[in-house]
Motif scaffolding. Sequence first.
Motif, short mmCIF file in Angstrom:
data_model
loop_
_atom_site.label_atom_id
_atom_site.label_comp_id
_atom_site.label_asym_id
_atom_site.label_seq_id
_atom_site.Cartn_x
_atom_site.Cartn_y
_atom_site.Cartn_z
N LEU A 1 44.14 110.77 28.54
CA LEU A 1 43.51 110.94 29.01
C LEU A 1 43.23 112.03 30.08
CD1 LEU A 1 41.16 108.51 28.56
CD2 LEU A 1 40.91 110.34 26.77
N ALA B 1 41.45 116.69 30.72
CA ALA B 1 40.63 117.06 31.60
C ALA B 1 41.00 118.05 32.18
CB ALA B 1 39.90 115.45 32.90
N LEU C 1 40.94 120.98 30.64
CA LEU C 1 39.09 121.25 30.02
C LEU C 1 38.71 122.31 30.33
CD1 LEU C 1 38.13 118.04 28.77
CD2 LEU C 1 38.46 120.08 27.20
N TYR D 1 40.16 125.28 26.56
CA TYR D 1 40.78 123.94 26.67
C TYR D 1 42.48 125.11 26.89
CZ TYR D 1 45.17 120.74 26.85
OH TYR D 1 46.02 119.64 27.15
N THR E 1 43.92 114.25 21.18
CA THR E 1 43.39 113.40 22.16
C THR E 1 42.21 114.98 22.82
OG1 THR E 1 44.71 112.59 22.92
CG2 THR E 1 42.99 113.19 24.67
N VAL E 2 42.57 115.85 22.58
CA VAL E 2 41.83 117.06 23.28
C VAL E 2 40.46 117.69 21.67
CG1 VAL E 2 41.48 119.65 23.87
CG2 VAL E 2 43.40 118.41 25.50
N GLU F 1 39.89 115.80 19.58
CA GLU F 1 38.31 114.74 19.30
C GLU F 1 37.32 114.41 20.68
OE1 GLU F 1 38.24 112.96 16.49
OE2 GLU F 1 40.05 114.07 16.06
N ILE F 2 37.80 114.94 21.56
CA ILE F 2 36.88 115.49 22.51
C ILE F 2 35.91 116.82 22.67
CG2 ILE F 2 36.23 116.03 25.02
CD1 ILE F 2 39.28 114.40 26.00
N LYS G 1 33.37 115.92 19.57
CA LYS G 1 31.82 115.25 20.33
C LYS G 1 31.46 116.00 21.25
CE LYS G 1 34.29 111.06 20.04
NZ LYS G 1 34.68 109.45 19.81
N ASP G 2 31.53 117.06 22.01
CA ASP G 2 30.85 117.53 22.59
C ASP G 2 30.25 118.71 21.99
OD1 ASP G 2 30.60 119.39 24.93
OD2 ASP G 2 32.06 120.00 25.50
#
Length: 671
Positions: A506, A510, A513, A643, A661-662, A664-665, A668-669
């Motif tokens: 995570l 972050a 991003l 990203y 991970t990115v 899936e983030i 949702k964004d």
Amino acid sequence: MNVIRYYLTLFVFTFALLGSAQQRGMTLDPAELTAGSKVLVIYHCQGTPLENKKQVVGIAYVYEDYHWKVYDVELTTSGKDLWEGSFVVPKNAGFVAFIFQDSFSTHSAVTDNNNNKGYLFQVYNKKHKLMPGAAIGKAAFLTPSVMSAPGYMGVTSYFEDKQEIVDRDLLKSLIEIEKKIAPKKHQYYFYEEVNLYKHLFGENAVQPIQKTVDDISRIKRLDEDALYNLSLAYLFLLNDKEKSQEIDQMMTERYPQGRLARRKAMEIPYSVKGDDYFDRAKQVRQDFPVMDFYRKPDYQSYLYSNFYRRLSQELFDAKKYDQLEKLLKEMNSSMIEDAFLHQPKQSMKFPDRNPNDYYDIAVSYIAELRNKLTFAGNTTGSLVSPLQARYQHQQTLNYYLTVMTELARRTGHYQQGIELMNEIPEEERFNYDPTGNEAYVRCLEQIGRKEEIIQALEASASQNKLTPYLMEQLKKHYENLAVKQVSGFDEYLYSLKTPEAKEELLKHAAQGLVSDSFTPFDIEDINGGRVRSEDFATDDIVVLDFWATWCAPCCAALVGMQMAVDHYLDDPQVKFYFVDTQDRATKEQLNDYWNEKGYHNMLIAFDKNTPGTNDGAELYRNIFPNASGIPQKAILKNGKVRYRASGYQGSPSGLMDELITVIEILKKDTK
């Protein structure tokens, strides 16, 4: 009465806060450093970057006899958020800087240098007068770009971004103070002084440098270090090559076995080959024994490193393994690590080199590295402490044990491969190299140790260190489970990761991003189609991997990219394009490479030339305007770069997990 109680409570609370603030970070008992005395180092980590860490260690950078040395400050916890340890101030120390870390690594994840102000102390003698080196040592430490001070010539940087002092008046005053403290020791620190002049005055520094050099030149009996530095000052600061050569000649006559003579002897021309080279190298070893250097290492450690690198390489290439085995006993850990990297490990990359030819000598490298770990010191001359050196060598040995496991597998030494891997402590065994993890599992398979195979697979997954083969075997294990605690392999895989690995995923995501614009693009794919940004649908997540056939890390990362592509194979929202950039490979060559590696569902596209150039990097510069290297990965969504990530960390499953991970983030964004 209530009012009195209120103000009394406020006073107590404020006093407590002030006391806490005063105790935050480092304190000394006694508060002043005295040469030759013992001091209690107290570290209050509450409110510092090291708060709640399981381990806190101290490192002391000491300016001693006008040379930098590094010492360990071993701390033990004596209560919540409180660590203590003793430190003996060297009797000839002038200046000390402390830093606190969460490990003895030279690249610790968390450090405390007093919010970049430093824990800096000048040293006094018993008469409360500043020790020689107290002023010039501080000046050197605050301006590492012009000194051989920690943060510049050393392995690690004390200040963030190598921040330097800008207070010119302070630097000038420190120079003058040093001259008053130690007027008779000018020859020992004048090189720091003239470098500071260069820093302070730039092009106008010639006059003060010349005056200082003239003053030093008038000293009747300069020692070798002073002469060496005087030669450097003439050559690099005053551009007087003739005077520098004159001093070099003087050094050669006065010190026939000194630093200059050693440097010239060790710079054996590369034109010398065969037996002539080996004869000359033997003479150098006799004239300048490496054991003498270990007893008193200096800033010329690179000479021995380069000398032993070439000599060991020549012996390895000539298959003079008996001589090489004897040579290993002379070499320190750093030299052997370098030799192993460039000799056995490098040879493993070439299919035409029979690993059975060099397996035994590779075993000798590892055995000698083990032996060298018992020497709890630093023989490199680098600015690392003894425990930092030991930690660094232990980590490298652990990694090389995984490499040796792969070599053992290739040569059929399956039991030895298992034993090699099992030397690494269990809690970190699978955290070094996915290829080594796979080799270990394959060795276990050959011997039929099924329970250990499952443990190794799950442990590799816990550290994000899986190869495609290990991932496949882990899936088979999950499918064969009679009772499944989670629904689906993805959940099972995620459940295996350590909390630290999850947090790191995570955190890493972050950091990359962004939300940046890019110029719409249109490039060709390998099948003759077009990849147009205007064709991307709303909410499409587009992964661009910028790579080239000449880039080894790019090619290595493709294994992990294939794993990510496979993960999203049935997800129409996620698209992958592999943009061949800054390359001259043909379509035929790329197709052959893809077929050779077995890559599938990975569409190659071609970068274009920037108008007016032949750079083959138009899209690359569009997406990465401030970058210069590859591999680089970008993820686009809704007309923005969301990203960016550079490089490859060596783990296929780690790269896959990062992208998952990115992605899936970003799913949702709603931006």
